[in-house]
Structure formats: structure tokens, C-alpha cells
Design a protein around this motif. Structure first.
Motif, PDB file in Angstrom:
ATOM      1  N   THR A  27       0.931  -1.259   0.038  1.00  0.00           N
ATOM      2  CA  THR A  27      -0.078  -0.027   0.147  1.00  0.00           C
ATOM      3  C   THR A  27       0.859   1.313   0.027  1.00  0.00           C
ATOM      4  O   THR A  27       2.109   1.339   0.687  1.00  0.00           O
ATOM      5  CB  THR A  27      -0.833  -0.174   1.112  1.00  0.00           C
ATOM      6  N   PRO A  28       0.476   2.188  -0.767  1.00  0.00           N
ATOM      7  CA  PRO A  28       1.455   3.401  -0.650  1.00  0.00           C
ATOM      8  C   PRO A  28       1.528   4.044   0.600  1.00  0.00           C
ATOM      9  O   PRO A  28       0.690   3.840   1.269  1.00  0.00           O
ATOM     10  CB  PRO A  28       0.544   4.481  -1.728  1.00  0.00           C
ATOM     11  N   PRO A  29       2.672   4.588   0.901  1.00  0.00           N
ATOM     12  CA  PRO A  29       3.099   4.887   2.220  1.00  0.00           C
ATOM     13  C   PRO A  29       2.119   6.122   2.719  1.00  0.00           C
ATOM     14  O   PRO A  29       1.955   6.135   3.780  1.00  0.00           O
ATOM     15  CB  PRO A  29       4.562   5.354   2.075  1.00  0.00           C
ATOM     16  N   ASP A  30       1.824   7.113   1.879  1.00  0.00           N
ATOM     17  CA  ASP A  30       0.929   7.992   2.280  1.00  0.00           C
ATOM     18  C   ASP A  30      -0.359   7.558   2.723  1.00  0.00           C
ATOM     19  O   ASP A  30      -1.229   8.056   3.627  1.00  0.00           O
ATOM     20  CB  ASP A  30       0.881   9.478   1.406  1.00  0.00           C
ATOM     21  N   GLN A  31      -0.906   6.817   1.779  1.00  0.00           N
ATOM     22  CA  GLN A  31      -2.283   6.090   1.949  1.00  0.00           C
ATOM     23  C   GLN A  31      -2.171   5.283   3.122  1.00  0.00           C
ATOM     24  O   GLN A  31      -3.122   5.451   4.039  1.00  0.00           O
ATOM     25  CB  GLN A  31      -2.605   5.269   0.807  1.00  0.00           C
ATOM     26  N   LEU A  32      -1.303   4.675   3.569  1.00  0.00           N
ATOM     27  CA  LEU A  32      -1.188   3.578   4.736  1.00  0.00           C
ATOM     28  C   LEU A  32      -1.171   4.577   6.035  1.00  0.00           C
ATOM     29  O   LEU A  32      -1.887   4.236   6.924  1.00  0.00           O
ATOM     30  CB  LEU A  32       0.004   2.662   4.598  1.00  0.00           C
ATOM     31  N   PRO A 124       1.315  15.249   0.061  1.00  0.00           N
ATOM     32  CA  PRO A 124       1.649  14.094  -1.065  1.00  0.00           C
ATOM     33  C   PRO A 124       3.235  13.649  -0.654  1.00  0.00           C
ATOM     34  O   PRO A 124       4.242  14.526  -0.589  1.00  0.00           O
ATOM     35  CB  PRO A 124       1.385  14.444  -2.373  1.00  0.00           C
ATOM     36  N   VAL A 125       3.366  12.428  -0.713  1.00  0.00           N
ATOM     37  CA  VAL A 125       4.893  12.134  -0.507  1.00  0.00           C
ATOM     38  C   VAL A 125       5.631  12.422  -1.936  1.00  0.00           C
ATOM     39  O   VAL A 125       4.980  11.852  -3.114  1.00  0.00           O
ATOM     40  CB  VAL A 125       4.856  10.488  -0.221  1.00  0.00           C
ATOM     41  N   GLU A 132      12.321   3.348  -1.875  1.00  0.00           N
ATOM     42  CA  GLU A 132      12.224   2.297  -0.746  1.00  0.00           C
ATOM     43  C   GLU A 132      12.241   2.979   0.440  1.00  0.00           C
ATOM     44  O   GLU A 132      12.149   2.294   1.693  1.00  0.00           O
ATOM     45  CB  GLU A 132      12.705   1.101  -0.845  1.00  0.00           C
ATOM     46  N   ASP A 133      12.510   4.365   0.449  1.00  0.00           N
ATOM     47  CA  ASP A 133      12.721   5.146   1.614  1.00  0.00           C
ATOM     48  C   ASP A 133      12.059   6.661   1.523  1.00  0.00           C
ATOM     49  O   ASP A 133      12.658   7.323   0.553  1.00  0.00           O
ATOM     50  CB  ASP A 133      14.159   5.152   2.315  1.00  0.00           C
ATOM     51  N   VAL A 134      11.377   6.889   2.145  1.00  0.00           N
ATOM     52  CA  VAL A 134      10.277   8.181   1.818  1.00  0.00           C
ATOM     53  C   VAL A 134      10.134   8.885   3.230  1.00  0.00           C
ATOM     54  O   VAL A 134      10.057   8.367   4.417  1.00  0.00           O
ATOM     55  CB  VAL A 134       9.088   8.041   1.180  1.00  0.00           C
ATOM     56  N   THR A 135       9.615  10.090   3.035  1.00  0.00           N
ATOM     57  CA  THR A 135       9.268  11.005   4.161  1.00  0.00           C
ATOM     58  C   THR A 135       7.864  11.336   3.861  1.00  0.00           C
ATOM     59  O   THR A 135       7.384  11.902   2.829  1.00  0.00           O
ATOM     60  CB  THR A 135      10.018  12.143   4.202  1.00  0.00           C
ATOM     61  N   PHE A 136       6.890  11.006   4.825  1.00  0.00           N
ATOM     62  CA  PHE A 136       5.443  11.399   4.992  1.00  0.00           C
ATOM     63  C   PHE A 136       5.530  12.655   5.756  1.00  0.00           C
ATOM     64  O   PHE A 136       5.755  12.559   6.858  1.00  0.00           O
ATOM     65  CB  PHE A 136       4.611  10.122   5.164  1.00  0.00           C
ATOM     66  N   HIS A 155      10.176   3.188   5.415  1.00  0.00           N
ATOM     67  CA  HIS A 155      10.998   2.244   4.463  1.00  0.00           C
ATOM     68  C   HIS A 155      10.141   0.998   4.176  1.00  0.00           C
ATOM     69  O   HIS A 155       9.123   0.727   5.138  1.00  0.00           O
ATOM     70  CB  HIS A 155      12.382   2.107   4.776  1.00  0.00           C
ATOM     71  N   VAL A 156      10.475   0.290   3.166  1.00  0.00           N
ATOM     72  CA  VAL A 156       9.968  -0.911   2.809  1.00  0.00           C
ATOM     73  C   VAL A 156      10.600  -1.983   3.488  1.00  0.00           C
ATOM     74  O   VAL A 156      11.874  -2.302   3.530  1.00  0.00           O
ATOM     75  CB  VAL A 156      10.166  -1.177   1.501  1.00  0.00           C
ATOM     76  N   VAL A 157       9.895  -2.805   4.307  1.00  0.00           N
ATOM     77  CA  VAL A 157      10.288  -4.161   5.100  1.00  0.00           C
ATOM     78  C   VAL A 157       9.324  -5.399   4.786  1.00  0.00           C
ATOM     79  O   VAL A 157       8.257  -5.305   5.011  1.00  0.00           O
ATOM     80  CB  VAL A 157      10.621  -3.932   6.579  1.00  0.00           C
ATOM     81  N   ASP A 158       9.813  -6.366   4.063  1.00  0.00           N
ATOM     82  CA  ASP A 158       9.017  -7.346   3.539  1.00  0.00           C
ATOM     83  C   ASP A 158       7.934  -7.028   2.886  1.00  0.00           C
ATOM     84  O   ASP A 158       6.794  -7.468   3.118  1.00  0.00           O
ATOM     85  CB  ASP A 158       8.597  -8.352   4.776  1.00  0.00           C
ATOM     86  N   ASP A 159       7.843  -6.155   2.021  1.00  0.00           N
ATOM     87  CA  ASP A 159       7.310  -5.550   0.738  1.00  0.00           C
ATOM     88  C   ASP A 159       5.877  -4.945   1.606  1.00  0.00           C
ATOM     89  O   ASP A 159       4.749  -4.763   0.960  1.00  0.00           O
ATOM     90  CB  ASP A 159       6.424  -6.805   0.266  1.00  0.00           C
ATOM     91  N   GLU A 160       6.401  -4.061   2.590  1.00  0.00           N
ATOM     92  CA  GLU A 160       5.478  -3.366   3.632  1.00  0.00           C
ATOM     93  C   GLU A 160       6.170  -1.973   3.941  1.00  0.00           C
ATOM     94  O   GLU A 160       7.309  -2.181   4.481  1.00  0.00           O
ATOM     95  CB  GLU A 160       4.823  -4.125   4.732  1.00  0.00           C
ATOM     96  N   TRP A 161       5.299  -1.172   3.838  1.00  0.00           N
ATOM     97  CA  TRP A 161       5.943   0.116   4.427  1.00  0.00           C
ATOM     98  C   TRP A 161       5.937   0.154   5.832  1.00  0.00           C
ATOM     99  O   TRP A 161       4.789   0.207   6.487  1.00  0.00           O
ATOM    100  CB  TRP A 161       5.285   1.691   3.951  1.00  0.00           C
ATOM    101  N   LYS A 162       6.910   0.581   6.451  1.00  0.00           N
ATOM    102  CA  LYS A 162       6.995   0.719   7.831  1.00  0.00           C
ATOM    103  C   LYS A 162       7.632   2.121   8.338  1.00  0.00           C
ATOM    104  O   LYS A 162       8.678   2.512   7.647  1.00  0.00           O
ATOM    105  CB  LYS A 162       7.651  -0.427   8.562  1.00  0.00           C
TER     106      LYS A 162
END
Length: 205
Positions: A27-32, A124-125, A132-136, A155-162
Motif C-alpha cells: 500500500t502506498p506509504p502516504d495512504q497507509l 503527498p509523498v 524504498e525510503d520516503v518521508t511522509f 521504508h519498505v520491509v518485507d514488501d510493506e511500508w514501515k
């Protein structure tokens, strides 16, 4: 007939793979982040007095909704810094549990102050495709017009943003906690820090 069978087999294979492919795309990080925060605030709506009187219900809500969004192992490594490298596997595990419980209480109680009078503007991000590393970022505006920037480093960990860091205003909570913990480690050692955190945060109160 053979062509029909092959078509049916391909259709069946696509049907089986479709859920897997959907799950693999994070799921996109900003949406999540936005949906998680809104879920927690919605669950609190109309229940703040009740949650203040029954903090275990508040902590259970934060644990179920917010904690899965955090990369606790990496956050623990960041806040302990050099002490993480010399910690035993048992100390690392105990610290992560106590640190998680501390975050649940700290940010759960903080979120209780959101009573609906604040406006949250989610920005928006802005990141390169495939990053795979962003700022929200978000801006919280109180009813008196005061604006406070809030950020999450994800960042992405095991296909999920954390989330692995964040800030309210200009202070990174990883930097803040690292300073506090390093001071206590220098004065009493890592084991004493863990014992103090366990006594304060692992007692279920």
C-alpha cells in the motif's frame, strides 16, 4: 479442444496468482499512514473520557492499529546506537518489548489530546519511482491557528511500508530517545536501563 483447455488453464492460473500479485504490491506509504491515523482517531471519537479511565483499552487500540506500522527492530537499533552492537540477543529482545510498550503509552496518551478541533493536512509523498525510503509529512492546525509539522520516515520491509523515525516539530523521536538512553546507559549500563523500562512499562498499568 486443446486450445480451449489451454485457455482455461491460463485463466485459472491468472485467477490463482491475482491475489498473490495484489498482496505483493505494498500500500502506498502516504495512504497507509493516513488511513492508520484516521482509523485510530475514529476509534477514539466519543470515547476519550472512557479511554482515559481505562488506559488498557487505549493501549490495546494503539497496539493493534499503530504498532504493526512500526519497524520496531530497526527503531530499537537506531535508538540504542553503539549499545545495540554489544547487547546480547536476550537484551535486544527485552529492550524491544519495553520500548514498544513505552511508545504505546506515550503516543496513545498523546493522541487522546486530538479532540476533533484540530485539522490534519496530509501532504503527498514526493519520491522517485521505486523509492524504498520516503518521508511522509502532515500539518496539524489547532483551532487557534497554530500549525505543527509532523513527519514519518518510512521504508519498505518485507514488501510493506514501515515507520522507523518521525518528528513533531523539528525533533526526531529517534534522536530524542537515543540521547536519553545513551545518557542512562553511560550512568548505569544497558541492563539497568532495560530493567528500569521493564519495571515502568511492562507491568500492564
Amino acid at each position: 479442444m486443446l486450445r480451449i483447455k489451454r485457455t482455461l488453464l491460463k485463466t485459472f492460473a491468472v485467477a490463482l496468482l491475482a491475489p498473490t500479485l495484489a498482496i505483493a504490491a505494498p500500500t502506498p506509504p502516504d495512504q497507509l499512514a493516513r488511513e492508520t491515523v484516521q482509523t485510530v482517531l475514529s476509534e477514539m471519537d466519543g470515547r476519550r473520557d472512557e479511554l482515559r479511565k481505562n488506559p488498557q483499552e487505549l493501549y490495546a487500540l494503539i497496539n493493534s492499529e499503530l504498532v504493526p506500522l512500526m519497524d520496531l527492530p530497526y527503531m530499537s537499533q537506531l535508538v540504542l546506537g553503539r549499545a545495540w552492537r554489544t547487547a546480547s540477543p536476550e537484551q535486544r529482545e527485552r529492550f524491544q518489548v519495553a520500548f514498544k510498550n513505552m511508545l504505546i503509552r506515550t503516543y496513545g496518551n498523546g493522541l487522546l489530546s486530538f479532540d476533533g478541533s484540530q485539522d490534519i493536512e496530509y501532504q503527498p509523498v514526493r519520491a522517485a519511482e521505486g523509492a524504498e525510503d520516503v518521508t511522509f509529512r502532515a500539518i496539524v492546525t489547532t483551532d487557534d491557528g497554530q500549525k505543527t509539522p509532523v513527519t514519518f520516515q518510512m521504508h519498505v520491509v518485507d514488501d510493506e511500508w514501515k515507520i522507523y523515525d518521525g518528528s513533531v516539530g523539528n525533533l526526531s523521536f529517534v534522536t530524542n530517545y537515543r540521547g536519553q538512553f545513551n545518557s542512562q546507559i553511560r550512568n548505569g549500563g544497558l541492563e539497568k536501563l532495560i530493567e528500569r523500562m521493564e519495571s515502568r512499562y511492562n507491568n500492564g498499568s
